[in-house]
Design a protein around this motif. Structure first.
Motif, PDB file in Angstrom:
ATOM      1  N   MET A 288       0.809  -1.214   0.000  1.00 33.69           N
ATOM      2  CA  MET A 288       0.000   0.000   0.000  1.00 33.69           C
ATOM      3  C   MET A 288       0.849   1.274   0.000  1.00 33.69           C
ATOM      4  SD  MET A 288      -1.330  -0.092   3.968  1.00 33.69           S
ATOM      5  CE  MET A 288      -1.948   1.580   4.009  1.00 33.69           C
ATOM      6  N   TYR A 289       2.174   1.143   0.083  1.00 29.73           N
ATOM      7  CA  TYR A 289       3.065   2.300   0.151  1.00 29.73           C
ATOM      8  C   TYR A 289       3.875   2.453  -1.133  1.00 29.73           C
ATOM      9  CZ  TYR A 289       2.024   1.787   5.116  1.00 29.73           C
ATOM     10  OH  TYR A 289       1.379   1.661   6.312  1.00 29.73           O
ATOM     11  N   GLU A 318       3.402   7.970  -0.940  1.00 27.71           N
ATOM     12  CA  GLU A 318       1.999   7.825  -1.322  1.00 27.71           C
ATOM     13  C   GLU A 318       1.429   6.583  -0.654  1.00 27.71           C
ATOM     14  OE1 GLU A 318       2.535   9.875  -5.741  1.00 27.71           O
ATOM     15  OE2 GLU A 318       2.024   7.739  -5.580  1.00 27.71           O
ATOM     16  N   ILE A 319       0.184   6.682  -0.215  1.00 26.52           N
ATOM     17  CA  ILE A 319      -0.452   5.580   0.510  1.00 26.52           C
ATOM     18  C   ILE A 319      -1.800   5.287  -0.128  1.00 26.52           C
ATOM     19  CG2 ILE A 319      -1.258   4.760   2.759  1.00 26.52           C
ATOM     20  CD1 ILE A 319       0.555   6.894   4.030  1.00 26.52           C
ATOM     21  N   VAL A 320      -1.993   4.041  -0.522  1.00 22.05           N
ATOM     22  CA  VAL A 320      -3.280   3.578  -1.065  1.00 22.05           C
ATOM     23  C   VAL A 320      -3.752   2.427  -0.177  1.00 22.05           C
ATOM     24  CG1 VAL A 320      -4.513   2.690  -3.071  1.00 22.05           C
ATOM     25  CG2 VAL A 320      -2.543   4.200  -3.386  1.00 22.05           C
ATOM     26  N   PRO A 321      -4.584   2.705   0.841  1.00 21.61           N
ATOM     27  CA  PRO A 321      -4.991   1.658   1.787  1.00 21.61           C
ATOM     28  C   PRO A 321      -5.686   0.481   1.130  1.00 21.61           C
ATOM     29  CG  PRO A 321      -5.540   3.837   2.622  1.00 21.61           C
ATOM     30  CD  PRO A 321      -5.111   4.017   1.200  1.00 21.61           C
ATOM     31  N   LYS A 322      -6.504   0.762   0.088  1.00 20.41           N
ATOM     32  CA  LYS A 322      -7.214  -0.304  -0.614  1.00 20.41           C
ATOM     33  C   LYS A 322      -6.963  -0.148  -2.108  1.00 20.41           C
ATOM     34  CE  LYS A 322     -10.945  -0.524   2.801  1.00 20.41           C
ATOM     35  NZ  LYS A 322     -12.429  -0.417   3.017  1.00 20.41           N
ATOM     36  N   ASP A 325      -9.768   1.226  -3.995  1.00 21.88           N
ATOM     37  CA  ASP A 325     -10.251   2.527  -3.552  1.00 21.88           C
ATOM     38  C   ASP A 325      -9.807   3.613  -4.520  1.00 21.88           C
ATOM     39  OD1 ASP A 325     -11.304   4.581  -2.134  1.00 21.88           O
ATOM     40  OD2 ASP A 325     -10.351   4.064  -0.227  1.00 21.88           O
ATOM     41  N   ARG A 328      -6.054   8.247  -2.876  1.00 21.63           N
ATOM     42  CA  ARG A 328      -4.635   8.102  -2.554  1.00 21.63           C
ATOM     43  C   ARG A 328      -4.258   9.234  -1.614  1.00 21.63           C
ATOM     44  NH1 ARG A 328      -0.874  10.313  -6.874  1.00 21.63           N
ATOM     45  NH2 ARG A 328      -1.044  12.154  -5.546  1.00 21.63           N
ATOM     46  N   TYR A 329      -3.455   8.942  -0.620  1.00 19.87           N
ATOM     47  CA  TYR A 329      -3.000   9.941   0.324  1.00 19.87           C
ATOM     48  C   TYR A 329      -1.485  10.122   0.163  1.00 19.87           C
ATOM     49  CZ  TYR A 329      -7.538   8.584   2.111  1.00 19.87           C
ATOM     50  OH  TYR A 329      -8.874   8.288   2.207  1.00 19.87           O
TER      51      TYR A 329
END
Length: 364
Positions: A288-289, A318-322, A325, A328-329
């Motif tokens: 996710m990173y 960058e973080i994509v938990p799912k 989804d 992106r954070y």
């Protein structure tokens, strides 16, 4: 308000006619600590929220032709509301609202295009900052740095930056599925609908090549565009060169290496302004990173004389938990150092960016 309502009505009508409707939004909190300008005067820190990208992408078919559009929902220019230079506000113009709008028709291995086109300048990086996928924009692509010296210091920028999208026609030829060339013929780089800054006497011409090798492990491009920016007092001969490689040496790792060179020669003096940038960016996906590192080395010249140089870097996560989804954070730290001025000290500006990006098909 009436203009905004008309734009909204047009957008709603368009979404009903297009098969694909993608919304891209990136919003950031940006903190810039205080620093010293080139004249030694301290520039106060700033803290603000920024809507970096807000764009609606529409695509649909008319027979075998493809209609493609990108509409900016937040892209303003400063308007003189009283015509006297004393009252200003942000206004949306048609040129700013329509990022691109084209119709493309295939004919065998050829594809012909007309409309406000995506120009083949600026390379991989230009696509990335349009889509909100970079935290540092190079000098050649319009990135700004710390404030320069003077009575009214302004943000440091390149003397010749890559142009925006322009109206014209294009012809692309697919040599093989991995190799393509495209020729574009468009308006002048300073063309405008009000005819206030351009004589529109000549066209901009460009040729670009894209290729991929080793099952897309190596992707490359080279583009060369001859521009014109004639105005009432002088002619301008402009060139925009871009060469880039995108390499995936191992799984989940992508590395971009690019060189951009922009120049503008003024006919009345034969003096040349020039802005060049060398860019390196690496992205590595770890679940996710996605850590991101970018480095820029640029040089700017005015009238054949050295103006300043820039060394800049950015480190982001960058973080994509799912995976499924649409959100992106991201968090990033950027440092830009402008140096070797003809007059003035070096300037180092830093920025901390925290935000999110949404990309989703709102037609589903």
């Amino acid at each position: 308000m009436k203009k905004l309502l008309v734009m909204a009505a047009v957008t709603v009508a368009a979404t009903n006619a297009f098969a694909g409707v993608k919304l891209v939004v990136r919003s950031d909190y940006v903190n810039t600590p205080s620093y010293d300008a080139a004249d030694g005067v301290e520039v106060n820190s700033t803290s603000l929220f920024k809507p970096e990208v807000a764009r609606l992408y529409l695509s649909g078919m008319v027979g075998d032709a493809t209609v493609d559009a990108g509409l900016n929902l937040r892209s303003f220019v400063v308007g003189d509301i009283d015509g006297a230079g004393t009252g200003f506000q942000k206004v949306m113009t048609v040129d700013k609202f329509v990022e691109h709008l084209t119709i493309s028709k295939p004919m065998g291995d050829w594809t012909f295009q007309a409309g406000k086109m995506w120009m083949n300048v600026g390379g991989f990086e230009r696509r990335a900052f349009y889509d909100g996928d970079t935290y540092l924009t190079s000098l050649a692509n319009g990135g700004t740095g710390g404030r320069v010296a003077g009575a009214t210091p302004v943000a440091n920028s390149g003397s010749v930056v890559t142009p925006e999208n322009m109206s014209g026609i294009g012809a692309a030829y697919t040599i093989t599925p991995e190799h393509k060339v495209e020729f574009q013929l468009a308006n002048q780089t300073n063309s405008d609908s009000e005819l206030a800054t351009s004589n529109n006497r000549r066209h901009t011409m460009g040729l670009a090549y894209w290729g991929s090798f080793a099952e897309k492990m190596v992707q490359t491009y080279i583009s060369y565009t001859l521009g014109a920016a004639d105005n009432a007092t002088a002619g301008h001969e402009q060139t925009f060169l871009g060469v880039g490689f995108r390499v995936a040496p191992v799984e989940n790792l992508n590395i971009d290496l690019e060189y951009l060179a922009n120049s503008d020669t003024i006919s009345t003096t034969d003096a040349k302004d020039e802005t060049t940038s060398t860019i390196l960016e690496a992205r590595y996906k770890m679940g996710m990173y996605v850590p991101v590192f970018k480095y820029e080395m640029s040089t700017d010249k005015v009238a054949d004389a050295d103006n300043f140089k820039r060394d800049a870097w950015a480190l982001g996560l960058e973080i994509v938990p799912k995976a499924e989804d649409a959100f992106r954070y991201h968090v990033a730290y950027t440092s830009t150092k402008d140096k070797d001025f003809a007059a003035g000290d070096d300037v180092t500006q830093s920025m901390i960016t925290v935000g999110f990006k949404y990309t989703g098909d709102i037609a589903k």
